[in-house]
Design a protein around this motif. Sequence first.
Motif, PDB file in Angstrom:
ATOM      1  N   ALA A   1      -6.121   6.152 -12.988  1.00  0.00           N
ATOM      2  CA  ALA A   1      -5.055   5.510 -12.223  1.00  0.00           C
ATOM      3  C   ALA A   1      -4.448   6.478 -11.209  1.00  0.00           C
ATOM      4  CB  ALA A   1      -3.975   4.996 -13.174  1.00  0.00           C
ATOM      5  N   LYS A   2      -4.327   7.747 -11.601  1.00  0.00           N
ATOM      6  CA  LYS A   2      -3.787   8.764 -10.700  1.00  0.00           C
ATOM      7  C   LYS A   2      -4.688   8.942  -9.481  1.00  0.00           C
ATOM      8  CE  LYS A   2      -2.478  13.661 -10.547  1.00  0.00           C
ATOM      9  NZ  LYS A   2      -2.400  14.930 -11.338  1.00  0.00           N
ATOM     10  N   VAL A   3      -6.002   8.912  -9.707  1.00  0.00           N
ATOM     11  CA  VAL A   3      -6.954   9.033  -8.598  1.00  0.00           C
ATOM     12  C   VAL A   3      -6.781   7.868  -7.628  1.00  0.00           C
ATOM     13  CG1 VAL A   3      -9.405   8.996  -7.974  1.00  0.00           C
ATOM     14  CG2 VAL A   3      -8.637  10.364  -9.924  1.00  0.00           C
ATOM     15  N   ALA A   4      -6.657   6.669  -8.174  1.00  0.00           N
ATOM     16  CA  ALA A   4      -6.485   5.491  -7.324  1.00  0.00           C
ATOM     17  C   ALA A   4      -5.189   5.560  -6.526  1.00  0.00           C
ATOM     18  CB  ALA A   4      -6.516   4.229  -8.183  1.00  0.00           C
ATOM     19  N   GLU A   5      -4.137   6.044  -7.159  1.00  0.00           N
ATOM     20  CA  GLU A   5      -2.825   6.108  -6.502  1.00  0.00           C
ATOM     21  C   GLU A   5      -2.786   7.134  -5.368  1.00  0.00           C
ATOM     22  OE1 GLU A   5      -0.234   6.978  -9.701  1.00  0.00           O
ATOM     23  OE2 GLU A   5      -0.359   4.977 -10.610  1.00  0.00           O
ATOM     24  N   ARG A   6      -3.529   8.224  -5.503  1.00  0.00           N
ATOM     25  CA  ARG A   6      -3.462   9.312  -4.517  1.00  0.00           C
ATOM     26  C   ARG A   6      -4.398   9.091  -3.325  1.00  0.00           C
ATOM     27  NH1 ARG A   6      -3.080  15.385  -6.146  1.00  0.00           N
ATOM     28  NH2 ARG A   6      -1.923  15.320  -4.181  1.00  0.00           N
ATOM     29  N   ASP A   7      -5.213   8.061  -3.368  1.00  0.00           N
ATOM     30  CA  ASP A   7      -6.154   7.844  -2.270  1.00  0.00           C
ATOM     31  C   ASP A   7      -5.421   7.646  -0.942  1.00  0.00           C
ATOM     32  OD1 ASP A   7      -8.903   7.445  -1.334  1.00  0.00           O
ATOM     33  OD2 ASP A   7      -8.288   5.378  -0.976  1.00  0.00           O
ATOM     34  N   TYR A   8      -4.229   7.066  -0.996  1.00  0.00           N
ATOM     35  CA  TYR A   8      -3.485   6.816   0.238  1.00  0.00           C
ATOM     36  C   TYR A   8      -3.101   8.122   0.926  1.00  0.00           C
ATOM     37  CZ  TYR A   8       1.147   8.285  -1.350  1.00  0.00           C
ATOM     38  OH  TYR A   8       2.217   9.037  -1.758  1.00  0.00           O
ATOM     39  N   GLU A   9      -2.907   9.206   0.153  1.00  0.00           N
ATOM     40  CA  GLU A   9      -2.554  10.490   0.750  1.00  0.00           C
ATOM     41  C   GLU A   9      -3.678  10.998   1.651  1.00  0.00           C
ATOM     42  OE1 GLU A   9      -0.963  13.444  -1.943  1.00  0.00           O
ATOM     43  OE2 GLU A   9      -0.370  11.890  -3.367  1.00  0.00           O
ATOM     44  N   ILE A  10      -4.898  10.801   1.210  1.00  0.00           N
ATOM     45  CA  ILE A  10      -6.054  11.196   2.018  1.00  0.00           C
ATOM     46  C   ILE A  10      -6.098  10.370   3.291  1.00  0.00           C
ATOM     47  CG2 ILE A  10      -8.586  11.263   2.096  1.00  0.00           C
ATOM     48  CD1 ILE A  10      -8.511  11.799  -0.938  1.00  0.00           C
ATOM     49  N   ASN A  11      -5.874   9.080   3.152  1.00  0.00           N
ATOM     50  CA  ASN A  11      -5.893   8.195   4.322  1.00  0.00           C
ATOM     51  C   ASN A  11      -4.816   8.586   5.332  1.00  0.00           C
ATOM     52  OD1 ASN A  11      -7.927   6.790   3.015  1.00  0.00           O
ATOM     53  ND2 ASN A  11      -6.548   5.220   2.211  1.00  0.00           N
TER      54      ASN A  11
END
Length: 239
Positions: free
Chosen positions: A52-62
Amino acid sequence: MDKLHLDQHISHQFNKELEDIRNKVLTMGGLVEQQVTNGLTALLEADNDLAAKVAERDYEINMLEVEIDEDCTQVLAKRQPAASDLRLVVTVIKVITDLERIGDEAEKLGRFSRDLTQMSEESPSYRKELRHLGELVKSMLQDSLDAFARMDVDAALAIAQRDEDVNREYGNLERLLGTHLVEDPRQVSKLFKITWCARALERIGDHSVNICEYVVYLVKGRDIRHTSFDKIRSEFLNK
């Protein structure tokens, strides 16, 4: 060792702008590396919280991709760079695109890991094979970003060749999964998800190769995409 120096401008502000962009790329690269590590760990250890943490942090990369892209646009508009400076900006735009896509693949690992934990544990998990493939890919990504940071052509070319090992491991895993599918068709859903995880890892390796190719373009001004490694070796490594 071939390197490129970006601190030769009369304008110190221009030096700072280019260095800031480069540092942001390395920051983005570090975040992407962490996402890949966490996505693989979530998959191998069936850690739903980490997934879930991986999914949540994807926006930071974007968001970083958008920010760096805007910085590059501003430099192109204000500075009208030429030669190596222009190659740096073009390279950065390409690198952040691949990093964003690696982030997407890491997010897939997290998502599929959650799906797999909800399935029966009776079928083989292939954790050993996935771990081996994942470690190969993680090292390629880390080393390709290091080659970019140091603008090191020799290292970039050596790293890109390791994709052959990744492809070999991916092929072996595909064959194992295909064999098990024939033996036990009831496990088709789980086996397909494991295959997609392996494919995500293989794609991360491909994107890492792209980063290495961009390093060569940045330093040498030579586009080596779609060029055989035999030709590349004879052109660069034997000089």
